[in-house]
Design a protein around this motif. Sequence first.
Motif, short mmCIF file in Angstrom:
data_model
loop_
_atom_site.label_atom_id
_atom_site.label_comp_id
_atom_site.label_asym_id
_atom_site.label_seq_id
_atom_site.Cartn_x
_atom_site.Cartn_y
_atom_site.Cartn_z
N THR A 1 56.50 56.75 84.25
CA THR A 1 57.73 57.32 84.81
C THR A 1 58.37 56.35 85.79
O THR A 1 59.60 56.19 85.80
N ARG A 2 57.56 55.71 86.61
CA ARG A 2 58.11 54.74 87.57
C ARG A 2 58.70 53.54 86.86
O ARG A 2 59.74 53.01 87.26
N ILE A 3 58.07 53.13 85.76
CA ILE A 3 58.63 52.01 84.97
C ILE A 3 59.98 52.40 84.40
O ILE A 3 60.95 51.60 84.42
N THR A 4 60.10 53.62 83.89
CA THR A 4 61.37 54.09 83.34
C THR A 4 62.47 54.07 84.41
O THR A 4 63.60 53.64 84.15
N ALA A 5 62.13 54.55 85.61
CA ALA A 5 63.10 54.55 86.70
C ALA A 5 63.47 53.13 87.11
O ALA A 5 64.65 52.82 87.38
N ALA B 1 65.86 51.51 84.84
CA ALA B 1 67.21 52.06 84.97
C ALA B 1 67.84 51.70 86.31
O ALA B 1 68.98 52.12 86.58
N GLY B 2 67.12 50.94 87.12
CA GLY B 2 67.67 50.52 88.40
C GLY B 2 67.58 51.57 89.49
O GLY B 2 68.35 51.53 90.45
N ILE B 3 66.63 52.50 89.37
CA ILE B 3 66.45 53.55 90.37
C ILE B 3 65.11 53.33 91.06
O ILE B 3 64.05 53.50 90.44
N PRO B 4 65.12 52.93 92.32
CA PRO B 4 63.86 52.66 93.02
C PRO B 4 63.17 53.95 93.47
O PRO B 4 63.70 54.69 94.28
N ILE B 5 62.00 54.19 92.90
CA ILE B 5 61.20 55.36 93.27
C ILE B 5 59.76 54.91 93.45
O ILE B 5 59.21 54.21 92.59
N GLY B 6 59.13 55.31 94.55
CA GLY B 6 57.75 54.94 94.81
C GLY B 6 56.77 55.87 94.13
O GLY B 6 57.09 57.01 93.78
N THR B 7 55.56 55.35 93.93
CA THR B 7 54.53 56.16 93.29
C THR B 7 54.14 57.35 94.17
O THR B 7 53.79 58.42 93.65
N ASP B 8 54.20 57.18 95.49
CA ASP B 8 53.86 58.29 96.38
C ASP B 8 54.82 59.47 96.19
O ASP B 8 54.40 60.63 96.21
N GLN B 9 56.11 59.17 96.00
CA GLN B 9 57.09 60.24 95.79
C GLN B 9 56.83 60.97 94.48
O GLN B 9 56.85 62.22 94.42
N LEU B 10 56.56 60.21 93.42
CA LEU B 10 56.29 60.84 92.13
C LEU B 10 55.00 61.65 92.16
O LEU B 10 54.92 62.76 91.62
N GLU B 11 53.98 61.09 92.82
CA GLU B 11 52.70 61.79 92.91
C GLU B 11 52.84 63.08 93.72
O GLU B 11 52.28 64.13 93.35
N ALA B 12 53.59 63.02 94.82
CA ALA B 12 53.78 64.21 95.64
C ALA B 12 54.51 65.31 94.86
O ALA B 12 54.15 66.49 94.95
N HIS B 13 55.50 64.92 94.08
CA HIS B 13 56.23 65.93 93.30
C HIS B 13 55.35 66.51 92.20
O HIS B 13 55.41 67.72 91.92
N ASP C 1 73.06 59.09 87.21
CA ASP C 1 73.51 57.75 87.64
C ASP C 1 74.45 57.13 86.61
O ASP C 1 75.47 56.55 86.98
N LYS C 2 74.14 57.29 85.35
CA LYS C 2 75.00 56.74 84.31
C LYS C 2 76.34 57.47 84.24
O LYS C 2 77.37 56.88 83.91
N ALA C 3 76.32 58.76 84.58
CA ALA C 3 77.56 59.55 84.53
C ALA C 3 78.34 59.48 85.83
O ALA C 3 79.44 60.05 85.91
N GLY C 4 77.81 58.81 86.83
CA GLY C 4 78.51 58.70 88.10
C GLY C 4 78.47 59.97 88.94
O GLY C 4 79.35 60.20 89.78
N ILE C 5 77.47 60.82 88.71
CA ILE C 5 77.32 62.06 89.47
C ILE C 5 76.33 61.82 90.61
O ILE C 5 75.20 61.38 90.35
N PRO C 6 76.71 62.06 91.85
CA PRO C 6 75.78 61.82 92.96
C PRO C 6 74.60 62.79 92.93
O PRO C 6 74.78 64.00 92.96
N LEU C 7 73.39 62.24 92.85
CA LEU C 7 72.17 63.05 92.85
C LEU C 7 71.03 62.18 93.34
O LEU C 7 70.71 61.14 92.74
N ASP C 8 70.42 62.57 94.46
CA ASP C 8 69.29 61.80 94.97
C ASP C 8 67.97 62.41 94.52
O ASP C 8 67.93 63.49 93.93
#
Length: 336
Positions: free
Chosen positions: A61-65, A68-80, A98-105
């Motif tokens: 999952t982190r590789i996929t992100a 796509a140019g979205i920085p996500i840490g393993t700790d965040q993914l593991e916590a979720h 991100d591709k559609a230009g819709i703001p979502l963090d």
Amino acid sequence: MASLEIFIIGATIIVALVLFLLVAKFFNLWLRARIANAPVSFPTLLAMWLRGVPNALIVDTRITAAKAGIPIGTDQLEAHFLAGGEVTHVVLSLIASDKAGIPLDFNRACAIDLACKGTSKTVLEAVRTSINPKVIDCPHPDMGRGGKIDAVAKDGISLRVRARVTVRTNLDRFVGGATEETVIARVGEGIVTCIGSSSSYKDVLENPDAISKLVLHKGVDAGTAFEILSIDIADIDVGENVGAKLQTEQAEADKKIAQAMAEMRRAAAVALEQEMSARTQEMRARVVEAEAQVPLAIAEAFRNGQLGVMDFAKYKNVLADTEMRTKIAGDSPGAK
């Protein structure tokens, strides 16, 4: 001394063997992450393995992100993941937004994903609906008579309406916002209000878009997880004349009330007639009683010397004369 050296050598070999097995176990994941420019250290992989977290899922999952140019840490993914979320859906939704230009963090995506837990919806579906609006039938095909809303205009004619509502997800209000059922209920209420305020059903048939304008103007999507783009009247039929039906039922009810009142008056008249008959019989009984006192009074007068034979003869002559006159009169007016 020799035994100590043997113990140390044996322990070293065991530790080396364990480390080799761990490296061999996680080397494929580590190498895959390193090549994809989303490096994950061996201690992190080991820690995830000890916590029961599927490290392959987190790494992929982190590789996929990262790709796509979205920085996500393993700790965040593991916590979720430990919170019960779907990390794959979260990452895919972030990529789509991100591709559609819709703001979502990431935090909001996780919140939406956890809010969808236990339902048939997902955060990825919410983002896709925000990108590609969907159409909701109002009412639902399983609701109402034939899947239509019944409303009555001021002239008493009912109309049956089916609308199609185009909505898209409002990601800012998705968490805590009302669902599709609320949107359908509010749109249905607006349709009933618009038709009910129309002077004639013909006005609604001439301008069905007035319904859409009124409902949109009311802002029925406030507080919901959706934003209404358009409301289109898909079908409208003329129903029965509810006003005439109600008037007929009211006239029938008034008729029954009048009949009941008349029956009450008739019963009262009959009761009064019976009462008068009883009083007449009572008066006749009193007359008979009074007539019965006459012979007694005559006898008493004879005994007291107040009435003589000649007086009694005159009395009898008067009675005979009266009876003769009565018989001669016959059935003349006033005779009884």
